[in-house]
Design an enzyme around this catalytic site. Structure first.
Site, short mmCIF file in Angstrom:
data_model
loop_
_atom_site.label_atom_id
_atom_site.label_comp_id
_atom_site.label_asym_id
_atom_site.label_seq_id
_atom_site.Cartn_x
_atom_site.Cartn_y
_atom_site.Cartn_z
CG ASP A 79 -1.99 -1.02 1.18
OD1 ASP A 79 -2.17 -1.63 0.11
OD2 ASP A 79 -2.65 -1.23 2.21
CE LYS A 80 0.76 8.30 -2.32
NZ LYS A 80 0.17 9.20 -3.35
#
Length: 357
Positions: free
Chosen positions: A71-72
């Site tokens: 994920d970012k």
């Protein structure tokens, strides 16, 4: 009913201060070979963005390998592989959000799935002592019983509508030329069907909290009620379920009561990711599964319906009102699902596929 508790009050913001994940490699590296392995720490950056950064050094994107997408949001550590010949290009690498913290050599390029699992750290804030005790009780149940292996909201796109687009593409008139996007949308649609099936099986399991007379009125016979109620685990197995040895063993059919092995975390039931060539359940288990089975233009598969997180450490810091948890999950499982179960239990909201606000 498992994880049917009232909502627990705490605040969780998925950012680099409160969320950390590190890959657990599937195997040790050889320390020799033509592939340079880079242990990369990234902050609030996607894996694809990391690949873009390295490609700008003159490294072909096709030569950049990784085991999983991260994920970012949050601080994440993962391994990236590049051909050894580019070693000089990364010797002086510098980026404000990406840091190479370790290097190694290996004989093979990293590919998707070359991953044992992930180690997580999460921090909940504004946790009162009474809520810390509630979190503790939920963690005791998680350690004892595990959790359902739902796909997280990340699977369904920023706005939670990937499966709607997939339905238009698969069954409607929507044309998509991009093969990668086609695959992504079909995968989201398979994930939706899996989540819906798993939620249905949990509801089915909860029915058997009723007494025998109530269950007989619903049409269940004495032997079936006995078979279900003899199972120690709250998620009830059915004859014909496709099981697998935990965490990544071969599939086999449940043909007799082996629920004790499930309770002991040796085997788990699997759910269908609909498509061609996928193994289907049989008998009683198939009666529920077939409601969520659609012929899709892709190969299907099966996914563990249940996982057993390993709680490594848990700490309540009273003066800061923080509750911190370190734990591991097998590859393909979502920490955000576990966090939602801790906070709200298993509710329909868990699988509504809403995107981030």
């Amino acid at each position: 009913m498992i994880f049917a508790h009232a909502p627990i009050n705490f605040v969780f913001n998925k950012n680099s201060d409160n969320f950390f994940v590190e890959e657990i490699p599937l195997y040790p590296f050889h320390h020799t070979g033509e592939w340079l392995m880079l242990k990369v720490r990234k902050k609030d950056t996607t894996t694809n963005e990391v690949v873009n950064v390295f490609s700008k050094l003159g490294i072909n994107r096709r030569d950049i390998g990784y085991a999983g997408l991260k994920d970012k949001d949050g601080l994440t550590v993962q391994w990236i592989s590049i051909p050894r010949k580019y070693k000089d290009k990364i010797n002086n690498f510098s980026h404000p959000k990406i840091k190479i913290v370790e290097k190694d050599l290996h004989r093979n390029k990293l590919k998707i799935g070359h991953l044992k699992g992930n180690r997580f750290f999460v921090r909940f804030k504004k946790v009162l002592p009474v809520d810390a005790k509630k979190i503790e009780r939920v963690l005791i149940d998680i350690k004892k019983y595990g959790i359902p292996n739902f796909f997280g909201y990340q699977r369904f796109g920023k706005y939670g509508n990937n499966f709607d687009q997939a339905k238009e593409f698969i069954f409607g008139d929507k044309f998509i030329k991009d093969k990668r996007l086609q695959k992504l949308l079909i995968s989201a649609y398979q994930s939706k069907l899996f989540n819906d099936w798993l939620f249905e099986r949990i509801k089915f399991s909860n029915i058997f909290e009723m007494n025998d007379n109530e269950l007989k009125q619903l049409g269940y016979d004495k032997e079936f009620i006995k078979f279900i109620k003899n199972q120690k685990h709250p998620f009830k197995l059915l004859i014909g379920d496709v099981m697998c040895h935990y965490p990544f063993g071969k599939n086999f059919y449940l043909e007799e009561d082996e629920s004790e092995r499930f309770y002991k975390k040796e085997i788990v039931p699997t759910g269908l990711l609909p498509g061609k060539k996928a193994l289907r359940a049989k008998d009683k288990a198939r009666e529920i599964e077939e409601k969520f089975d659609e012929l899709l233009p892709a190969n299907g598969d099966r996914r563990s319906a249940w996982i057993f997180p390993e709680i490594l450490e848990k700490t309540y810091i009273k003066d800061k009102a923080w509750y911190e948890i370190s734990f591991t999950l097998p590859k393909g499982s979502y920490a955000t699902v576990m966090i939602e179960i801790i906070k709200n239990g298993i509710t329909k909201n868990l699988i509504t596929y809403k995107g981030k606000e």
